[in-house]
Design an enzyme around this catalytic site. Sequence first.
Site, PDB file in Angstrom:
ATOM      1  N   CYS A  44       0.846  -1.182   0.000  1.00 41.31           N
ATOM      2  CA  CYS A  44       0.000   0.000   0.000  1.00 41.31           C
ATOM      3  C   CYS A  44       0.886   1.238   0.000  1.00 41.31           C
ATOM      4  O   CYS A  44       1.868   1.292   0.735  1.00 41.31           O
ATOM      5  CB  CYS A  44      -0.871  -0.026   1.259  1.00 41.31           C
ATOM      6  SG  CYS A  44      -1.955   1.387   1.423  1.00 41.31           S
ATOM      7  N   HIS A  51      -9.901   1.374   2.746  1.00 43.77           N
ATOM      8  CA  HIS A  51      -9.429   2.751   2.982  1.00 43.77           C
ATOM      9  C   HIS A  51     -10.606   3.690   3.252  1.00 43.77           C
ATOM     10  O   HIS A  51     -10.494   4.622   4.047  1.00 43.77           O
ATOM     11  CB  HIS A  51      -8.660   3.277   1.762  1.00 43.77           C
ATOM     12  CG  HIS A  51      -7.240   2.788   1.664  1.00 43.77           C
ATOM     13  ND1 HIS A  51      -6.294   3.064   2.613  1.00 43.77           N
ATOM     14  CD2 HIS A  51      -6.612   2.064   0.703  1.00 43.77           C
ATOM     15  CE1 HIS A  51      -5.128   2.527   2.247  1.00 43.77           C
ATOM     16  NE2 HIS A  51      -5.295   1.910   1.090  1.00 43.77           N
ATOM     17  N   HIS A  80      -9.237  -4.084  -0.854  1.00 45.98           N
ATOM     18  CA  HIS A  80      -8.193  -3.277  -0.205  1.00 45.98           C
ATOM     19  C   HIS A  80      -8.567  -1.791  -0.247  1.00 45.98           C
ATOM     20  O   HIS A  80      -8.487  -1.089   0.764  1.00 45.98           O
ATOM     21  CB  HIS A  80      -6.860  -3.536  -0.918  1.00 45.98           C
ATOM     22  CG  HIS A  80      -5.723  -2.690  -0.452  1.00 45.98           C
ATOM     23  ND1 HIS A  80      -4.656  -3.196   0.259  1.00 45.98           N
ATOM     24  CD2 HIS A  80      -5.484  -1.355  -0.590  1.00 45.98           C
ATOM     25  CE1 HIS A  80      -3.818  -2.204   0.546  1.00 45.98           C
ATOM     26  NE2 HIS A  80      -4.293  -1.079   0.037  1.00 45.98           N
ATOM     27  N   GLU A  81      -8.998  -1.321  -1.429  1.00 43.47           N
ATOM     28  CA  GLU A  81      -9.314   0.112  -1.571  1.00 43.47           C
ATOM     29  C   GLU A  81     -10.559   0.485  -0.770  1.00 43.47           C
ATOM     30  O   GLU A  81     -10.619   1.559  -0.159  1.00 43.47           O
ATOM     31  CB  GLU A  81      -9.511   0.482  -3.051  1.00 43.47           C
ATOM     32  CG  GLU A  81      -8.309   0.257  -3.939  1.00 43.47           C
ATOM     33  CD  GLU A  81      -7.040   0.942  -3.460  1.00 43.47           C
ATOM     34  OE1 GLU A  81      -7.124   1.893  -2.671  1.00 43.47           O
ATOM     35  OE2 GLU A  81      -5.950   0.503  -3.871  1.00 43.47           O
TER      36      GLU A  81
HETATM   37 NI    NI Z   1      -3.732   0.971   0.097  1.00 39.84          NI
END
Ligand code: NI
Length: 182
Positions: free
Chosen positions: A96, A142, A138-139
């Site tokens: 990341c 965030h 994963h995004e």
């Molecule tokens: Ni990331």
Amino acid sequence: MSLLEILTYPDPRLKTISAPVTEFDAKLQAFLIDLENTMRAGPGGVGIAAPQVGCFQRIVLLDVSSKPKIKHHGNLVLINPEITQWEGFEIGREGCMSVPDYTGNVIRAQYLHLMAQDQHGIQHEYDMEGFEARAIQHELDHLDGLLFIDRLVSRRHDLFRRKVYVSIQTQPHLSSEKAIDR
Ligand code: NI
């Protein structure tokens, strides 16, 4: 072209829960251009979420098309994305831009169904699998204030320091890990 500054761990702002986008205006379009340039300037550069640059809105860019032999949907602008179905799970290595010195093994769903708006506010649906499915999970994390390091089963066994073989000054993007950089 302007590049945006990436917030890095342990910046507490990365824990912010981002708000839905309601205005699909010129300001948003300009931000999307800067966000894409920032994503592509990073190592790996297959995805980025707006909160990584201090914009706490539910915006993700994803483009895994550079990876060979995988199914994907090309270059995606995903606004207010929501995963509505999950299937299967597998472990995989992630990196990341907000955690530049480490990679980690994370369990993610293998298949998913995603609903998201595009830059004009039009709703789309996607069936994703494998690498692309991992990247969007994963995004999306965030947007909810989570990093991959929050998902590790064991920091002792599943967290890896990146080994940089060449001096950082001369080769900023060279790393021994073939990790996913998002
Ligand atoms: Ni990331």
